[in-house]
Each structure stands twice: as C-alpha cells, then as structure tokens.
Design an enzyme around this catalytic site. Structure first.
Site, PDB file in Angstrom:
ATOM      1  N   ARG A  11       0.812  -1.216   0.000  1.00 19.22           N
ATOM      2  CA  ARG A  11       0.000   0.000   0.000  1.00 19.22           C
ATOM      3  C   ARG A  11       0.848   1.270   0.000  1.00 19.22           C
ATOM      4  NH1 ARG A  11      -4.859   0.047   3.910  1.00 19.22           N
ATOM      5  NH2 ARG A  11      -5.480   1.560   2.348  1.00 19.22           N
ATOM      6  N   CYS A  12       2.146   1.113   0.142  1.00 17.52           N
ATOM      7  CA  CYS A  12       3.061   2.255   0.213  1.00 17.52           C
ATOM      8  C   CYS A  12       3.671   2.517  -1.163  1.00 17.52           C
ATOM      9  CB  CYS A  12       4.163   1.953   1.222  1.00 17.52           C
ATOM     10  SG  CYS A  12       5.528   3.139   1.218  1.00 17.52           S
ATOM     11  N   SER A  13       3.544   3.744  -1.660  1.00 18.70           N
ATOM     12  CA  SER A  13       4.053   4.067  -2.996  1.00 18.70           C
ATOM     13  C   SER A  13       5.571   3.918  -3.081  1.00 18.70           C
ATOM     14  CB  SER A  13       3.624   5.467  -3.418  1.00 18.70           C
ATOM     15  OG  SER A  13       4.191   6.442  -2.563  1.00 18.70           O
TER      16      SER A  13
END
Length: 116
Positions: A11-13
């Site tokens: 979920r972390c870019s």
C-alpha cells in the site's frame, strides 16, 4: 550471490517504486510483507545493524497514529521502541532492502542500488 529481500508494504508508494526498481534491475527479491509476517525483536535489531547500526528511533515512522497514541516522541529506550514497532508494525519505516550483511532504506528508492 546473496539473496535480495525487501520488507514491503504493497500500500506504500515508495515500497512499490522500490520493488519495481529492483525488478527493472533484473532482481526478483524475496518479498516480506512485514505487516502480515511475524517479526521478532531480534529481526528488527538485525535490520538496524545491517542498516549501519541505525537507531530504532530512526526506523520509526513518526507520522503514524500509533506514534502519538503510544507517546513515543520522548521515548529513547531502544527496547521499548522496538517493542512498539513489533506491536504496531505500521511504525516501521519502509521499504527496507537487504542483501547479505547490508540493508538500505528505499527512501528514495534509488538508495537501495548502493548494495546491489
């Protein structure tokens, strides 16, 4: 050649960008979704050592809700900070790429290229 691992949060870019960068380099790392997989205090201490003996404070995400809830701003005890990271894994800065005895934080993603 040492295996490459990435402590990854999909979920972390920055985590996604770092994983993509590794794949562009022809590396298929072992993906460790640390929010799902078990971690121990020894695992975190090992990562800190591989990151260049970084302190637990440097590996904590201070903008997470749990950081304020646990009142970690003035906490300096390494074991308590590590315990907080184990109890609230979102507090662990990400992504972390490990190769052999070295690790790098993928902030920016290109920083991990130093150990490849």
């Amino acid at each position: 050649m040492s295996e490459v691992s990435i402590y990854h949060n999909p979920r972390c870019s920055k985590s996604r960008q770092t994983l993509a960068l590794l794949e562009e380099q022809g590396i298929q790392p072992r993906v460790i979704e640390y929010l799902k997989e078990s971690l121990t205090a020894d695992d975190i201490k090992d990562l800190l050592s591989k990151l260049g003996f970084m302190s637990a404070r440097e590996l904590i995400r201070s903008k997470e809700e749990a950081y304020n809830e646990l009142q970690l701003k003035d906490e300096h005890d390494e074991d308590r900070l590590i315990d907080a990271m184990l109890q609230h894994r979102k507090l662990i800065e990400r992504p972390i790429v490990v190769k052999g005895s070295q690790a790098r934080l993928g902030r920016p993603p290109e920083a991990v290229l130093e150990i490849l």
